[in-house]
Design an enzyme around this catalytic site. Structure first.
Site, PDB file in Angstrom:
ATOM      1  N   GLY A  38       0.830  -1.211   0.000  1.00 37.11           N
ATOM      2  CA  GLY A  38       0.000   0.000   0.000  1.00 37.11           C
ATOM      3  C   GLY A  38       0.852   1.244   0.000  1.00 37.11           C
ATOM      4  CG  ASP A  80      -0.164   0.639  -3.903  1.00 35.41           C
ATOM      5  OD1 ASP A  80      -1.212   0.018  -4.182  1.00 35.41           O
ATOM      6  OD2 ASP A  80      -0.128   1.589  -3.117  1.00 35.41           O
ATOM      7  CE1 TYR A 121      -9.699  -0.154   7.752  1.00 39.79           C
ATOM      8  CE2 TYR A 121     -10.834   1.230   9.352  1.00 39.79           C
ATOM      9  CZ  TYR A 121      -9.684   0.868   8.676  1.00 39.79           C
ATOM     10  OH  TYR A 121      -8.519   1.547   8.922  1.00 39.79           O
ATOM     11  CD  GLN A 123      -4.551   9.906   4.588  1.00 37.41           C
ATOM     12  OE1 GLN A 123      -5.184   8.953   5.031  1.00 37.41           O
ATOM     13  NE2 GLN A 123      -4.734  11.145   5.011  1.00 37.41           N
TER      14      GLN A 123
END
Ligand code: SER
Length: 331
Positions: free
Chosen positions: A16, A42, A150, A20
């Site tokens: 990832g 990624d 989540y 962010q």
């Protein structure tokens, strides 16, 4: 280049890496350990990325063979596993989000066990909390009753990390990140994303329509603090870490109305309006702030950015980006 285990510098793989957190964490890790020591991965094809500043590999972290191949090829010694589907997006495709969040973590933990990695970092979240948790200053050991896929995946992930630590000696470390605010890369798919989007819209259009109610207080943190917390935790002596799950870390707690008021000090013409959507019920299930006494005690956690400093720093970085088409007045 295969890593010589005798070398002092770790070889770090980040999943990832274009997200962010990943964007900033990769830069921070490369600053500390050197470019070549940090392998960014990624889903993006490397040829589509203009600013490759070190090793990069396209990796779907559900592809266990490719993950293990990279770990073996580079002699990876640490993994920061950041790839995940966040709270709001996860509710659109619950089983897909569950599969990605859980199976990817299990692939990482298996790789850590089989390749005897030194350390793993995996982020948990304030989403592990639910309605039965105290709304203010949620304790470290609160009963967890997450309301989103989540959150359920983060709660289960915390248990899996403890399991691998207990049964296989994997040194996996974790933080319950609050909503993260940063200027480098966009947030995506979270419930707390408004606190990033509002800066861009304020500078671009002078107004923002917020999907949470004006008085929804949530735990938040500036990215600079989040990166520092992550590195501090990863560098702490393992004996100091008394918390077997993921550490609560606190920094900011504010509402959309309070953030708008702070923005108005810099952008007097900025206006905020409200059009509440499904994300409100997710936010309502989360606490407004967390108790991070254990993090302060075990590895000396102290946030540096309050609402005033965070807002000023975000505007310092983003104002030049929108300078040419900025209709808001920056004072
Ligand atoms: N920022 C995350 C989200 O909103 C919370 O960890 O989903």
């Amino acid at each position: 280049m295969k890593h010589d285990k005798k070398q002092l510098s770790p070889v770090i793989l980040v999943t990832g890496a274009r997200g962010q957190i990943g964007t900033e964490l990769v830069a921070a890790l490369r600053n500390i350990y050197g470019r070549e020591q940090v392998i960014a991965t990624d889903l993006h094809d490397a040829t589509t990325i203009v600013d490759l500043e070190g090793p990069y590999h396209q990796l779907n972290v559900l592809d266990k063979d490719e993950l293990e191949n990279l770990v073996a090829t580079y002699g990876v010694t640490q993994i920061y596993h950041l790839a995940a589907t966040l709270s709001a997006k996860g509710e659109e495709t619950p089983l897909k989000a569950w599969h990605l969040n859980m199976q990817s973590l299990l692939n990482i933990l298996e790789a850590a066990k089989d390749h005897k990695l030194d350390k793993v970092f995996w982020p948990s979240s304030i989403a592990v909390f639910g309605p039965s948790t105290a709304r203010k200053i949620s304790p470290q050991n609160a009963l967890l009753d997450p309301q989103t896929v989540y959150g359920i995946s983060k709660e289960a992930g915390e248990q899996w990390c403890a399991y691998y630590r207990e049964h296989y000696g994997v040194d996996v470390r974790s933080l319950r990140y609050p909503g993260l605010i940063s200027y480098s890369a966009p947030a995506g798919g979270g419930t707390t994303d408004y606190a990033v989007a509002v800066f861009h819209e304020a500078l671009k259009n002078g107004r923002y329509e917020c999907y949470l109610s004006p008085n929804t207080a949530l735990p938040m943190m500036y990215m600079d603090d989040a990166v520092r917390a992550t590195l501090q935790l990863m560098n702490a002596r393992v004996e100091a870490l008394k918390e077997r799950g993921a550490y609560n870390i606190g920094a900011l707690s504010f509402t959309p109305a309070e953030l708008a008021t702070e923005l108005n000090k810099h952008l007097p013409d900025f206006t905020i309006s409200y059009s509440i959507d499904k994300r409100q019920s997710i936010a309502n299930s989360w606490p407004a702030s967390v108790d991070d006494a254990e993090a302060r005690r075990d590895w000396n956690w102290h946030p540096e950015y309050d609402l005033v400093a965070m807002t000023a720093d975000m505007l310092d970085h983003l104002t030049p980006v929108y300078k040419n088409n900025n209709i808001a007045t920056v004072s």
